[in-house]
Design a protein around this motif. Structure first.
Motif, short mmCIF file in Angstrom:
data_model
loop_
_atom_site.label_atom_id
_atom_site.label_comp_id
_atom_site.label_asym_id
_atom_site.label_seq_id
_atom_site.Cartn_x
_atom_site.Cartn_y
_atom_site.Cartn_z
N MET A 228 -11.46 16.06 2.47
CA MET A 228 -12.54 15.72 4.11
C MET A 228 -12.24 14.67 4.76
N ARG A 229 -11.98 14.82 6.00
CA ARG A 229 -11.84 13.69 6.89
C ARG A 229 -13.65 13.83 7.91
N ALA A 230 -13.66 13.38 7.96
CA ALA A 230 -15.28 13.25 8.38
C ALA A 230 -15.29 12.07 10.15
N LEU A 231 -16.45 11.72 11.09
CA LEU A 231 -16.66 11.62 11.66
C LEU A 231 -17.68 10.70 11.57
N LEU A 232 -17.47 9.04 11.76
CA LEU A 232 -19.08 8.60 11.66
C LEU A 232 -19.23 7.90 12.80
N LEU A 233 -21.10 8.26 13.65
CA LEU A 233 -21.26 7.57 14.65
C LEU A 233 -22.45 6.82 13.98
N PRO A 234 -22.48 5.13 14.13
CA PRO A 234 -23.39 4.91 14.24
C PRO A 234 -24.56 4.39 15.79
N ILE A 235 -25.54 4.72 15.70
CA ILE A 235 -25.98 4.52 17.14
C ILE A 235 -27.88 3.11 16.45
N ALA B 88 -22.97 1.54 3.88
CA ALA B 88 -23.80 1.53 3.68
C ALA B 88 -23.90 3.73 4.01
N ALA B 89 -23.56 4.18 4.93
CA ALA B 89 -23.35 5.48 5.42
C ALA B 89 -21.85 5.84 4.70
N SER B 90 -20.69 5.03 4.52
CA SER B 90 -19.54 5.48 3.85
C SER B 90 -19.94 5.53 2.82
N ARG B 91 -20.28 4.92 2.23
CA ARG B 91 -20.36 4.78 0.18
C ARG B 91 -21.43 6.44 0.27
N GLN B 92 -22.05 6.46 1.45
CA GLN B 92 -22.97 8.37 1.50
C GLN B 92 -22.10 9.34 1.82
N CYS B 93 -21.31 9.26 2.33
CA CYS B 93 -20.33 10.43 2.85
C CYS B 93 -18.74 10.49 1.50
N ALA B 94 -19.06 9.03 1.23
CA ALA B 94 -17.44 9.25 -0.23
C ALA B 94 -18.63 10.19 -1.40
N GLU B 95 -19.65 10.00 -1.09
CA GLU B 95 -20.67 10.59 -2.49
C GLU B 95 -20.51 12.18 -1.67
N CYS B 96 -20.33 12.27 -0.57
CA CYS B 96 -20.19 14.06 -0.34
C CYS B 96 -19.46 14.73 -0.09
N GLY B 97 -18.19 13.91 -0.74
CA GLY B 97 -16.55 14.52 -0.66
C GLY B 97 -15.85 14.22 0.41
N VAL B 98 -16.49 13.21 1.68
CA VAL B 98 -15.47 12.91 2.72
C VAL B 98 -14.39 11.51 2.05
N THR B 99 -13.11 12.31 2.57
CA THR B 99 -11.92 10.90 1.79
C THR B 99 -11.50 10.17 2.74
N PRO C 262 -10.15 5.65 1.38
CA PRO C 262 -11.69 6.18 1.10
C PRO C 262 -12.39 5.67 1.43
N PRO C 263 -13.53 6.52 2.61
CA PRO C 263 -14.10 5.58 3.39
C PRO C 263 -14.97 4.07 3.03
N ALA C 264 -15.47 3.72 1.61
CA ALA C 264 -15.50 2.86 1.30
C ALA C 264 -14.76 1.89 0.64
N LEU C 265 -13.42 1.69 1.15
CA LEU C 265 -12.40 1.03 1.11
C LEU C 265 -12.70 -0.28 1.00
N PHE C 266 -13.49 -1.07 1.86
CA PHE C 266 -13.64 -2.34 2.00
C PHE C 266 -14.75 -2.98 3.20
N PRO C 267 -15.27 -3.60 2.47
CA PRO C 267 -16.86 -3.86 3.53
C PRO C 267 -16.77 -4.04 5.18
N SER C 268 -17.10 -3.77 6.08
CA SER C 268 -16.94 -3.72 7.37
C SER C 268 -17.33 -5.30 8.07
N HIS C 269 -16.65 -5.81 9.00
CA HIS C 269 -17.05 -7.07 9.79
C HIS C 269 -17.35 -6.46 11.29
#
Length: 232
Positions: A1-8, A86-97, A145-152
């Motif tokens: 599943m492909r998903a969109l993340l909005l950090p606000i 943190a959100a990316s890890r949660q999304c991966a656990e929810c089945g987001v690829t 996958p969503p948590a492929l590497f850390p963000s900077h």
């Protein structure tokens, strides 16, 4: 599943680099207008399996609930990088690829700009990245996958993300999109935005209503020019 993340983030603390040009209230109102434009675009996206909002900002929580989006509630906001990872890890656990992180300061963005990125088919591991207008930052990041590497996020972060992807052995796809590249961090960005077609955007309406459009379109006079004029 492909998903969109909005950090606000808390918009009351947004756009500090515009402090020489805008008052705190003006910065807050500008951030609100840009968020409204982003939300409008995201509402039109049909190719995202889910849309996630990571935040502890109450108006953003309310917007997520009103639009039927998934809320990832934060206790505190340390930085955008921490929030996104943190959100990316949660999304991966929810089945987001695959997860597309979208910034909130790209008021020209349209739904089809987002969907074009979600349509890019890359086998894992992969990074699809859209640079900022000046090429130093990433304005959109699709990780598989969503948590492929850390963000900077921050100065030089476009290159940092590409280096992280290389270390992860990921395919890197750089996409250019003038609307997604047009983010607003400082006065030069805001002046560049004022030269764009802002019809139909809340940001354009706000700039016109507050008289900022005229100020931004006025020529910039350098200190040297002022000194020369004083000596004439």
């Amino acid at each position: 599943m492909r998903a969109l993340l909005l950090p606000i983030k808390d918009l009351r603390q947004a756009k500090q680099r515009l402090a020489p040009l805008l008052t705190p209230e003006e910065r807050f109102q500008l951030a609100q207008a840009m968020l409204a434009d982003t939300i409008r675009a995201v509402r039109g996206v049909r190719r995202a399996g889910k849309i996630f909002v990571v935040t502890n900002y109450i108006p953003a929580m309310q917007a997520a609930e009103a639009n039927g989006w998934e809320l990832l509630r934060e206790e505190q906001q340390i930085s955008e990088s921490v929030s996104v990872d943190a959100a990316s890890r949660q999304c991966a656990e929810c089945g987001v690829t695959s997860l597309l992180r979208l910034p909130l300061d790209v008021p020209l963005v349209r739904a089809n700009d987002i969907e074009e990125l979600l349509e890019i088919d890359c086998a894992a591991p992969a990074l699809v990245i859209v640079p900022s207008r000046d090429g130093t930052g990433p304005n959109a990041i699709l990780r598989t996958p969503p948590a492929l590497f850390p963000s900077h996020f921050g100065s030089g972060s476009f290159a940092k993300h590409c280096r992280e992807a290389e270390r992860a052995g990921a395919q890197i796809v750089v996409r250019h999109n003038v609307r997604l590249e047009m983010d607003v961090d400082d006065e030069a960005d805001l002046r560049a935005l004022a030269c764009q077609d802002l019809r139909g955007t809340e940001t354009g309406v706000w700039l016109e209503r507050n008289g900022l459009m005229k100020r931004l379109m006025a020529p910039v006079i350098s200190d040297n020019a002022l000194k020369l004029a004083a000596n004439i």
